[in-house]
Design a protein around this motif. Sequence first.
Motif, mmCIF file in Angstrom:
data_model
loop_
_atom_site.group_PDB
_atom_site.id
_atom_site.type_symbol
_atom_site.label_atom_id
_atom_site.label_comp_id
_atom_site.label_asym_id
_atom_site.label_seq_id
_atom_site.Cartn_x
_atom_site.Cartn_y
_atom_site.Cartn_z
ATOM 1 N N ALA A 25 -2.367 -1.254 -12.854
ATOM 2 C CA ALA A 25 -3.283 -0.612 -11.921
ATOM 3 C C ALA A 25 -2.880 -0.957 -10.505
ATOM 4 C CB ALA A 25 -4.713 -1.077 -12.185
ATOM 5 N N SER A 26 -3.142 -0.048 -9.598
ATOM 6 C CA SER A 26 -2.871 -0.293 -8.191
ATOM 7 C C SER A 26 -3.955 -1.197 -7.629
ATOM 8 C CB SER A 26 -2.821 1.031 -7.436
ATOM 9 O OG SER A 26 -2.543 0.802 -6.072
ATOM 10 N N LEU A 27 -3.572 -2.352 -7.076
ATOM 11 C CA LEU A 27 -4.531 -3.334 -6.575
ATOM 12 C C LEU A 27 -4.775 -3.119 -5.097
ATOM 13 C CD1 LEU A 27 -6.218 -5.890 -6.930
ATOM 14 C CD2 LEU A 27 -4.158 -7.216 -6.491
ATOM 15 N N SER A 28 -5.997 -2.790 -4.740
ATOM 16 C CA SER A 28 -6.405 -2.611 -3.354
ATOM 17 C C SER A 28 -7.295 -3.770 -2.947
ATOM 18 C CB SER A 28 -7.167 -1.295 -3.182
ATOM 19 O OG SER A 28 -7.873 -1.288 -1.963
ATOM 20 N N SER A 307 9.176 -4.635 6.067
ATOM 21 C CA SER A 307 9.439 -5.551 4.968
ATOM 22 C C SER A 307 10.397 -4.911 3.964
ATOM 23 C CB SER A 307 8.135 -5.915 4.258
ATOM 24 O OG SER A 307 8.402 -6.527 3.011
ATOM 25 N N PRO A 308 11.456 -5.621 3.569
ATOM 26 C CA PRO A 308 12.362 -5.077 2.549
ATOM 27 C C PRO A 308 11.754 -5.095 1.153
ATOM 28 C CG PRO A 308 13.026 -7.300 3.143
ATOM 29 C CD PRO A 308 11.906 -6.913 4.083
ATOM 30 N N ARG A 309 10.632 -5.819 0.972
ATOM 31 C CA ARG A 309 10.000 -5.908 -0.351
ATOM 32 C C ARG A 309 8.885 -4.882 -0.515
ATOM 33 N NH1 ARG A 309 11.226 -10.677 1.650
ATOM 34 N NH2 ARG A 309 9.278 -10.683 2.832
ATOM 35 N N SER A 310 7.936 -4.880 0.407
ATOM 36 C CA SER A 310 6.767 -4.007 0.275
ATOM 37 C C SER A 310 6.911 -2.686 1.015
ATOM 38 C CB SER A 310 5.523 -4.730 0.792
ATOM 39 O OG SER A 310 5.619 -4.929 2.202
ATOM 40 N N GLY A 311 7.854 -2.616 1.949
ATOM 41 C CA GLY A 311 7.972 -1.435 2.787
ATOM 42 C C GLY A 311 6.967 -1.392 3.920
ATOM 43 N N ALA A 312 6.101 -2.404 4.026
ATOM 44 C CA ALA A 312 5.085 -2.433 5.084
ATOM 45 C C ALA A 312 5.744 -2.589 6.452
ATOM 46 C CB ALA A 312 4.117 -3.577 4.843
ATOM 47 N N ARG A 313 5.136 -1.983 7.445
ATOM 48 C CA ARG A 313 5.586 -2.108 8.830
ATOM 49 C C ARG A 313 4.535 -2.903 9.605
ATOM 50 N NH1 ARG A 313 9.716 1.397 10.162
ATOM 51 N NH2 ARG A 313 9.104 1.414 12.359
ATOM 52 N N TYR A 314 4.924 -4.114 10.024
ATOM 53 C CA TYR A 314 4.029 -5.007 10.753
ATOM 54 C C TYR A 314 4.408 -5.010 12.236
ATOM 55 C CZ TYR A 314 3.175 -7.077 6.108
ATOM 56 O OH TYR A 314 2.862 -7.294 4.786
ATOM 57 N N PRO A 315 3.443 -5.189 13.146
ATOM 58 C CA PRO A 315 3.807 -5.398 14.556
ATOM 59 C C PRO A 315 4.752 -6.589 14.686
ATOM 60 C CG PRO A 315 1.451 -5.011 14.351
ATOM 61 C CD PRO A 315 1.981 -5.157 12.954
ATOM 62 N N PHE A 344 0.034 -10.511 -4.199
ATOM 63 C CA PHE A 344 -0.164 -9.391 -3.298
ATOM 64 C C PHE A 344 0.456 -9.816 -1.987
ATOM 65 C CE2 PHE A 344 -3.654 -12.208 -3.768
ATOM 66 C CZ PHE A 344 -3.909 -12.627 -2.493
ATOM 67 N N ARG A 345 0.722 -8.888 -1.109
ATOM 68 C CA ARG A 345 1.516 -9.215 0.069
ATOM 69 C C ARG A 345 0.696 -9.135 1.346
ATOM 70 N NH1 ARG A 345 5.971 -6.837 -2.987
ATOM 71 N NH2 ARG A 345 7.284 -8.624 -3.551
ATOM 72 N N GLU A 369 -1.958 -13.985 11.163
ATOM 73 C CA GLU A 369 -2.086 -13.391 9.836
ATOM 74 C C GLU A 369 -2.396 -11.903 9.996
ATOM 75 O OE1 GLU A 369 -4.217 -14.960 6.021
ATOM 76 O OE2 GLU A 369 -5.665 -13.810 7.177
ATOM 77 N N MET A 370 -1.717 -11.064 9.192
ATOM 78 C CA MET A 370 -1.943 -9.620 9.207
ATOM 79 C C MET A 370 -2.072 -9.116 7.773
ATOM 80 S SD MET A 370 0.786 -8.407 12.133
ATOM 81 C CE MET A 370 2.179 -9.287 11.425
ATOM 82 N N THR A 371 -3.149 -8.404 7.509
ATOM 83 C CA THR A 371 -3.364 -7.833 6.176
ATOM 84 C C THR A 371 -3.695 -6.346 6.308
ATOM 85 O OG1 THR A 371 -5.765 -8.118 6.056
ATOM 86 C CG2 THR A 371 -4.404 -10.035 5.507
ATOM 87 N N GLY A 372 -3.570 -5.636 5.198
ATOM 88 C CA GLY A 372 -3.885 -4.212 5.174
ATOM 89 C C GLY A 372 -2.740 -3.333 5.599
ATOM 90 N N TYR A 373 -1.554 -3.892 5.810
ATOM 91 C CA TYR A 373 -0.385 -3.114 6.195
ATOM 92 C C TYR A 373 0.451 -2.704 4.972
ATOM 93 C CZ TYR A 373 -1.246 -4.578 11.031
ATOM 94 O OH TYR A 373 -1.822 -4.791 12.269
ATOM 95 N N ALA A 374 0.483 -3.570 3.966
ATOM 96 C CA ALA A 374 1.317 -3.293 2.794
ATOM 97 C C ALA A 374 0.581 -2.368 1.832
ATOM 98 C CB ALA A 374 1.668 -4.606 2.081
#
Length: 378
Positions: A25-28, A307-315, A344-345, A369-374
């Motif tokens: 399942a997709s974990l949100s 991120s090379p793992r999640s693909g997320a783009r962080y500031p 989770f990332r 700390e930054m969350t909600g980007y991945a």
Amino acid sequence: MRRWIVFLAGLALLACREQPSLPHASLSVAGALRTADDHGYAKALAPRELHFPTDHGPHPEFRTEWWYYTGNLATAEGRRFGFQLTFFRSALAPGMPERASAWAARQAWLAHFTVSDVEGKRFYSFERWSRGAVGLAGAQGEPFRVWVKDWTAAGDPVFPMHLRAAEGAEREIAIDLLLQQGKPPVLQGERGLSRKSAEPGNASYYYSLTRMPTSGTVRVGEERFAVTGDSWMDREWSTSSLGRDQVGWDWLALQLSDGWDVMLYRLRRADDTADPASSGTLIAPDGGSRPLGLADFQLAGSGAWRSPRSGARYPERWRVRVPGEELDLDVRPLLADQELDVSFRYWEGAVAIEGTHHGKSVRGRGYVEMTGYAPATR
């Protein structure tokens, strides 16, 4: 709030792991919070007097709580390290009856441990789960101790706090640190009540130890480094949930060279605007503090690291301004890749600071700390 969001999302993933017949399942993170049932737990409804050392210990009547340590360290020769050691507790259900088995658990525990080796350009992250039974994990106030297996934070009675954690195939990534109190506890929000939205009870009890002089050793591979620096502890307990339109947050803990400390968190909505519950605190060199509302500060990210793992783009850097304090800071990570590679990332890492305060140049160190980007974890 960010701490127990992270923990509850992990608990959802753990439940899937224990039932391998279930489809992936997709974990949100936000979704896990919105479906949480808070019935039967205590809630943070109004300011209360905090008592130390008792409140360093657990609050099992609340659904969850955490002990969150971060710090910047360096050797005498200038080699720099960052670390994070965090402990999360969550009640499995409110008012659970005692059971005869020694393995019966009323609490679940999670811990995260990271080391940022700045000159080595490496970031290490680890995770542990445990039940609160047969001494595997737990917390107590007097003398102070919180642990998940052999990762521990302990004091007798409280200070100095002794942090220990080691992980890796040969336990080659490790910290062994002593933290002195430094400044007194800072009560965040309204005398320790940190409101997350306008809904009653959507809040936490929250205090911080913002500048704890630290000494000890860091191990990376075969090398051990004698280090000194400053650590920060965030301490919260709550039964609150994330608002429906809140998708993540940016949190900064900054220690400046002129003795001032700054805590800011910006709760991000789905349209990328800041939620009105976003807030912060300025802490003076003598420990006095001043709360900040959203209108009192400006926090803007720029650039992007992917991120090379999640693909997320962080500031990749942040501009912090507090006009009423004549504070203008540029905040940059010491390593671009400080994304935790756990269940989770999210991105949490050591940063360097340059800027001005009351017209004078300042430097500093801190954690972001930054969350909600991945994207949601699979």
